[in-house]
Design a protein around this motif. Structure first.
Motif, PDB file in Angstrom:
ATOM      1  N   LEU A 126       0.857  -1.189   0.000  1.00 52.21           N
ATOM      2  CA  LEU A 126       0.000   0.000   0.000  1.00 52.21           C
ATOM      3  C   LEU A 126       0.893   1.240   0.000  1.00 52.21           C
ATOM      4  O   LEU A 126       1.996   1.210   0.542  1.00 52.21           O
ATOM      5  CB  LEU A 126      -0.900   0.013   1.231  1.00 52.21           C
ATOM      6  N   PRO A 127       0.406   2.337  -0.619  1.00 53.91           N
ATOM      7  CA  PRO A 127       1.223   3.549  -0.669  1.00 53.91           C
ATOM      8  C   PRO A 127       1.461   4.119   0.734  1.00 53.91           C
ATOM      9  O   PRO A 127       0.607   4.018   1.608  1.00 53.91           O
ATOM     10  CB  PRO A 127       0.367   4.504  -1.501  1.00 53.91           C
ATOM     11  N   GLN A 128       2.640   4.706   0.936  1.00 54.59           N
ATOM     12  CA  GLN A 128       2.922   5.470   2.161  1.00 54.59           C
ATOM     13  C   GLN A 128       2.657   6.930   1.814  1.00 54.59           C
ATOM     14  O   GLN A 128       3.358   7.499   0.996  1.00 54.59           O
ATOM     15  CB  GLN A 128       4.379   5.275   2.582  1.00 54.59           C
ATOM     16  N   LEU A 129       1.643   7.527   2.415  1.00 49.77           N
ATOM     17  CA  LEU A 129       1.271   8.878   2.026  1.00 49.77           C
ATOM     18  C   LEU A 129       1.899   9.915   2.947  1.00 49.77           C
ATOM     19  O   LEU A 129       1.934   9.741   4.163  1.00 49.77           O
ATOM     20  CB  LEU A 129      -0.256   9.035   2.041  1.00 49.77           C
ATOM     21  N   LYS A 130       2.348  11.012   2.347  1.00 50.70           N
ATOM     22  CA  LYS A 130       2.778  12.176   3.124  1.00 50.70           C
ATOM     23  C   LYS A 130       1.541  12.835   3.697  1.00 50.70           C
ATOM     24  O   LYS A 130       0.597  13.133   2.955  1.00 50.70           O
ATOM     25  CB  LYS A 130       3.455  13.193   2.201  1.00 50.70           C
ATOM     26  N   GLU A 131       1.556  13.113   4.996  1.00 54.89           N
ATOM     27  CA  GLU A 131       0.344  13.648   5.596  1.00 54.89           C
ATOM     28  C   GLU A 131       0.398  15.173   5.706  1.00 54.89           C
ATOM     29  O   GLU A 131       0.142  15.752   6.755  1.00 54.89           O
ATOM     30  CB  GLU A 131       0.069  12.957   6.939  1.00 54.89           C
ATOM     31  N   ASP A 132       0.699  15.835   4.577  1.00 51.93           N
ATOM     32  CA  ASP A 132       0.762  17.305   4.573  1.00 51.93           C
ATOM     33  C   ASP A 132      -0.632  17.913   4.552  1.00 51.93           C
ATOM     34  O   ASP A 132      -0.935  18.852   5.278  1.00 51.93           O
ATOM     35  CB  ASP A 132       1.514  17.808   3.325  1.00 51.93           C
TER      36      ASP A 132
ATOM     37  N   VAL B 161     -13.410  10.998  10.957  1.00 52.81           N
ATOM     38  CA  VAL B 161     -12.590  10.374   9.919  1.00 52.81           C
ATOM     39  C   VAL B 161     -11.465  11.347   9.625  1.00 52.81           C
ATOM     40  O   VAL B 161     -11.737  12.516   9.356  1.00 52.81           O
ATOM     41  CB  VAL B 161     -13.357  10.257   8.584  1.00 52.81           C
ATOM     42  N   ASP B 162     -10.239  10.868   9.622  1.00 56.13           N
ATOM     43  CA  ASP B 162      -9.131  11.699   9.151  1.00 56.13           C
ATOM     44  C   ASP B 162      -8.944  11.439   7.668  1.00 56.13           C
ATOM     45  O   ASP B 162      -8.964  10.278   7.235  1.00 56.13           O
ATOM     46  CB  ASP B 162      -7.841  11.351   9.909  1.00 56.13           C
ATOM     47  N   ILE B 163      -8.791  12.527   6.907  1.00 61.08           N
ATOM     48  CA  ILE B 163      -8.689  12.391   5.457  1.00 61.08           C
ATOM     49  C   ILE B 163      -7.373  13.015   5.000  1.00 61.08           C
ATOM     50  O   ILE B 163      -7.089  14.184   5.306  1.00 61.08           O
ATOM     51  CB  ILE B 163      -9.896  13.066   4.768  1.00 61.08           C
ATOM     52  N   VAL B 164      -6.572  12.214   4.285  1.00 61.35           N
ATOM     53  CA  VAL B 164      -5.257  12.670   3.821  1.00 61.35           C
ATOM     54  C   VAL B 164      -5.302  12.772   2.302  1.00 61.35           C
ATOM     55  O   VAL B 164      -5.685  11.820   1.624  1.00 61.35           O
ATOM     56  CB  VAL B 164      -4.151  11.669   4.229  1.00 61.35           C
ATOM     57  N   VAL B 165      -4.923  13.930   1.762  1.00 58.59           N
ATOM     58  CA  VAL B 165      -4.942  14.150   0.319  1.00 58.59           C
ATOM     59  C   VAL B 165      -3.508  14.260  -0.191  1.00 58.59           C
ATOM     60  O   VAL B 165      -2.698  14.974   0.390  1.00 58.59           O
ATOM     61  CB  VAL B 165      -5.707  15.451  -0.020  1.00 58.59           C
ATOM     62  N   THR B 166      -3.202  13.534  -1.259  1.00 55.23           N
ATOM     63  CA  THR B 166      -1.897  13.708  -1.917  1.00 55.23           C
ATOM     64  C   THR B 166      -2.137  13.947  -3.402  1.00 55.23           C
ATOM     65  O   THR B 166      -3.280  14.049  -3.846  1.00 55.23           O
ATOM     66  CB  THR B 166      -0.995  12.467  -1.758  1.00 55.23           C
ATOM     67  N   GLU B 167      -1.061  13.997  -4.152  1.00 52.25           N
ATOM     68  CA  GLU B 167      -1.114  14.256  -5.586  1.00 52.25           C
ATOM     69  C   GLU B 167      -2.092  13.322  -6.313  1.00 52.25           C
ATOM     70  O   GLU B 167      -2.914  13.752  -7.101  1.00 52.25           O
ATOM     71  CB  GLU B 167       0.308  14.074  -6.152  1.00 52.25           C
ATOM     72  N   ASN B 168      -1.967  12.013  -6.044  1.00 49.99           N
ATOM     73  CA  ASN B 168      -2.796  11.072  -6.800  1.00 49.99           C
ATOM     74  C   ASN B 168      -3.517  10.035  -5.943  1.00 49.99           C
ATOM     75  O   ASN B 168      -4.079   9.085  -6.470  1.00 49.99           O
ATOM     76  CB  ASN B 168      -1.958  10.387  -7.893  1.00 49.99           C
ATOM     77  N   GLN B 169      -3.514  10.230  -4.630  1.00 50.56           N
ATOM     78  CA  GLN B 169      -4.201   9.300  -3.735  1.00 50.56           C
ATOM     79  C   GLN B 169      -4.955  10.077  -2.665  1.00 50.56           C
ATOM     80  O   GLN B 169      -4.555  11.175  -2.291  1.00 50.56           O
ATOM     81  CB  GLN B 169      -3.192   8.389  -3.012  1.00 50.56           C
ATOM     82  N   ILE B 170      -6.034   9.444  -2.152  1.00 54.09           N
ATOM     83  CA  ILE B 170      -6.698   9.984  -0.962  1.00 54.09           C
ATOM     84  C   ILE B 170      -6.848   8.833   0.021  1.00 54.09           C
ATOM     85  O   ILE B 170      -7.037   7.683  -0.381  1.00 54.09           O
ATOM     86  CB  ILE B 170      -8.048  10.646  -1.299  1.00 54.09           C
ATOM     87  N   LEU B 171      -6.689   9.147   1.291  1.00 52.39           N
ATOM     88  CA  LEU B 171      -6.778   8.113   2.318  1.00 52.39           C
ATOM     89  C   LEU B 171      -7.804   8.548   3.373  1.00 52.39           C
ATOM     90  O   LEU B 171      -7.744   9.668   3.877  1.00 52.39           O
ATOM     91  CB  LEU B 171      -5.398   7.920   2.976  1.00 52.39           C
TER      92      LEU B 171
END
Lengths: 380, 380
Positions: free
Chosen positions: B126-132, B224-234
Motif C-alpha cells: 500500500l502507498p505510504q502517504l505524506k500527511e501534509d 474520519v481523518d482524510i489525507v490528500v496527496t497528488e494522486n491518492q486519498i486516504l
C-alpha cells in the motif's frame, strides 16, 4: 363503465391477477388485465393462456363499501402500466371511467391518468369447468404441500411432464410427487371430499403454476376448493379463482422406486446437517458438480467432505444417532439435499441407504407423510 | 503463521476489505485477501489497485481478546472463498495455520478447511502517504456528503474526470461537486483542520470508490481523518484505512454555471413532488427519455404532465407557495429530479428558473449548503 373502487383492495387484487400476465406473451390482448364492472362488483382477470387468475371485488364486504358502480361496462388495460399506476396513486379511492375507443380515465387524489386500452370482447373466456371431481383442504396446508414438493420438479423441457407436480388420490387423501429423475419429493396429505368415491391419477400441475399459486394462498385454515378436469385444474380461494392448464403425458410410476428396507441407516439433526452441507458446497460448487462425499466412521459418527482441485478441501465430522447396518461411503449432489432439508420442518431426519450406488431416502423423524429420494453420484 | 481470531470480528472486517477486491481483476494476486499476523494483531488487506482497504484487528480491544497470535506470518487467500467460508463457520473462533507452499488450514467448531493460498510477498504494498494535507469530519457527515453528491456523477467513460466527485477547500470548509453535464449536485461542508492554511483544489475521487466507502462509514460522530496527496486519498476510520486513487484531468469550473437570480421561482413540498414525478415517470419512462413537463397555472399552482404515445398520459396539479415571477413551461429529465429529491432531507424545496431553455436550481429551503442544478430538455 364508471366505477369508484377502494384503492387498497384494488392494489391487492391487481397484484394477484397480474401474476398470471406474462411479459413475454406474443398475444397482445393477454398483456392486459380485463376489468368488468357489474352491479355486483368488479371482476379482474389476468391470463397467459396456461394460467388464469380471476379476482372479484364485491360492492360491499364486511359492511365496508369497496366498489361503487355508477355504470356497468368493461375494458382491458395493459397490466405493466396499470398495476404500477394503481400502486402509486395518491388517493384512498380510484375512479375509473371508460370512454369510447377503449380509453380509460383514472382519477385518484390530484392524479389524472388517461390510458389507452384494448377491446374487452377480444379477451379469451375462462373455461367453464364441470365440478365432478372436487375436494378441499386448508389454505395453509396447500401452501405447505406446494413448498415441500415443487422445488424438486425438473427445469428441463426434455421431459415436459417432469416439470409438474403429479397428484393422485389414495384412500382418504392425496399423494403429491415431484421428480427431476435425480431426486424425488413425495408428500401425502389428507383432503376433504363430499363424494367418498373421488378417484383420479396422473393429474400433473405445472410447477410454475404452483409457484404463482403459493404466492396467493394465505396462511389461514380457510378452505380451498379444488376442481380437477381432463386438462384444467381450478383452485377457488375466496374471491380469487386460479385456473391452470394440466401437463399432458404419462407421469412415471414412482412408488416402486422407493426402497422399503435399508442396509445402513441413522438419524441426524436437520439444521446442523444443512449448515455442514452448505459449508461443503462452498468448495464443491466451484467444480460445478456440487458433489459432496459422506462416509461412516464406525458407529455413531460420519464424515462429510468435499474437494476442489483449485481451491482446497473441507472435512467435517458429525455425530449420528440410532446407527444401524453396514459401513458406507457415498457421494451425492449436495445442492439437492440442501433443497430438501430446507423444506423439512422436523428437527431430526432419518437417512436410509441401500448401498453406495442405490437411491437413498431422507424422511423427517416425526412424520411418515413425506419423504425425499436421491440418486447417488458415482465418484469411484 | 498460527492465529486464533474472534469469528464475529473477522466476519465484519473480512467483509470490509473484500469490498476492494474486484472479481474481474486480471492480476491473480489481487483476487486474494492478504492476511498478516504480528504480535500486535492481524492485518487484512484487499485491493483492486484503484482502491485498497486495510483493516487491523488488535489482539485486545476494550478488554476483549480478539486475536491470539501463536506464531507470526502471512498468507494471501482467495477472497471469493475465504469471505464465504468465514461467514459460514460454526465456531466462535477461527484458528488459521499456514503451512509451507502457501496453504492454510482453517478450523472452527467441527469444520476443517484446507485452502490453497498465494505468496504474500507478491502482494503489492500500500502507498505510504505524506500527511501534509489532512483534515477531518464526523463519519455520519461524510456519509451524508457522499449520499448527496455521488448519485450525480457520470457513468460514461467519455469524460473520465466526470465519473468522480470533485472536492476543493474554501474558507473553513469544503465544496464537493458531482456532475454528468446534464445535472449537478453541489454540497458545502465544514471540516476540522489542524493547519489553518489547508488549501487544495481539483481533487477528484472516483464515484465507485465513494460508493464503497459509504458502505463502511458508520452512523457515528466519530471523526474520519482524510489525507490528500497528488494522486491518492486516504480515509482513516478507526482500525480501517481506505485508500483510493484520484482521477486525472481538469475538473470543469462549475461555480459560474449556477445562476444567482431567477425569472420564476416557487416553493414546493419535497415528498409530494417526488411522488407526483414518480407517477409521471411511469409513462415517460416508456418513451425511454424520461421527459416530464411542468407549467405554471397562474400564481399558486403548477401542472405536471407526461405523455406516452403508446400508453396514454398523466396530468397532475400541485399547489405552490411563495410564487414569484413570470409564467413558465419547461420540460426536464424526471429521473434526474427524482434522484435529487431522494437525497434532500428538507421538507420543502425552492425551485428557481431563468427561462425554459436555461438550467434551473433546486435548493432545500432550510439550508444554503447544498443545491442541485438541472439542464432542461428542449421539447418545443
Amino acid at each position: 363503465m364508471h366505477v369508484i373502487i377502494d384503492r387498497n383492495r384494488m392494489v391487492h387484487d391487481v397484484q394477484h391477477v397480474s401474476k398470471a400476465v406474462s411479459p413475454r406473451t406474443t398475444i397482445p390482448i393477454l398483456t392486459g388485465i380485463k376489468i368488468v364492472a357489474t352491479k355486483k362488483g368488479l371482476t379482474l382477470t389476468g391470463s397467459d393462456s396456461d394460467l388464469s387468475i380471476e379476482a372479484f371485488i364485491p360492492t360491499v364486504e364486511n359492511e365496508k363499501e369497496l366498489v361503487e358502480v355508477e355504470q356497468e361496462g368493461s375494458i382491458v388495460l395493459q397490466s405493466k402500466y396499470f398495476s404500477e399506476i394503481v400502486k402509486k396513486l395518491p388517493g384512498d379511492t380510484i375512479d375509473i371511467t371508460v370512454h369510447d375507443q377503449f380509453a380509460a380515465t383514472i382519477r385518484s387524489g390530484s392524479s389524472v391518468f388517461t390510458l389507452n386500452g384494448l377491446d374487452p370482447d377480444e379477451y379469451p373466456r375462462l373455461p367453464q369447468l364441470k365440478e365432478d371431481l372436487i375436494f378441499s383442504m386448508p389454505q395453509d396446508m396447500l401452501r405447505n404441500v406446494i413448498r415441500q414438493t415443487v422445488f424438486a420438479v425438473s427445469t428441463q423441457e426434455t421431459r415436459p411432464v417432469l416439470t409438474g407436480v403429479n397428484i393422485e388420490t389414495e384412500e382418504g387423501g392425496l399423494i403429491c410427487t415431484a421428480t427431476d429423475s435425480h431426486r424425488l419429493a413425495m408428500r401425502r396429505t389428507k383432503i376433504d371430499v363430499e363424494n367418498e368415491d373421488l378417484h383420479f391419477q396422473n393429474v400433473v400441475i405445472p410447477g410454475k403454476s404452483l409457484q404463482e399459486l403459493s404466492k396467493i394462498v394465505e396462511d389461514t385454515s380457510d378452505a380451498v376448493d379444488i376442481v380437477v378436469t381432463e386438462n384444467q385444474i381450478l383452485f377457488k380461494l375466496g374471491h380469487v379463482l386460479f385456473f391452470s392448464r394440466l401437463l399432458e403425458g404419462k407421469y412415471p410410476v414412482t412408488s416402486s422406486m422407493i426402497p422399503n428396507q435399508s442396509r445402513t441407516s441413522f438419524v441426524l439433526k436437520t439444521k446442523p446437517l444443512l449448515q455442514t452441507l452448505e459449508r461443503a458446497l462452498l468448495l464443491s460448487r466451484e467444480a460445478k458438480n456440487n458433489v459432496i462425499n459422506m462416509k461412516t466412521l464406525g458407529e455413531g459418527e460420519i464424515e462429510i467432505s468435499s474437494t476442489s482441485q483449485e481451491v482446497g478441501k473441507v472435512t467435517e465430522q458429525m455425530e449420528v444417532e440410532r446407527y444401524e447396518g453396514e459401513e458406507l461411503r457415498i457421494s451425492f449432489n449436495g445442492k439437492n439435499i440442501i433443497d430438501a432439508l430446507k423444506v423439512i420442518d422436523s428437527e431430526e431426519i432419518h437417512l436410509m441407504f441401500t448401498g453406495a450406488m442405490s437411491p437413498f431416502v431422507i424422511r423427517p423423524i416425526d412424520s411418515d407423510r413425506y419423504l425425499h429420494l436421491f440418486s447417488p453420484v458415482r465418484t469411484y
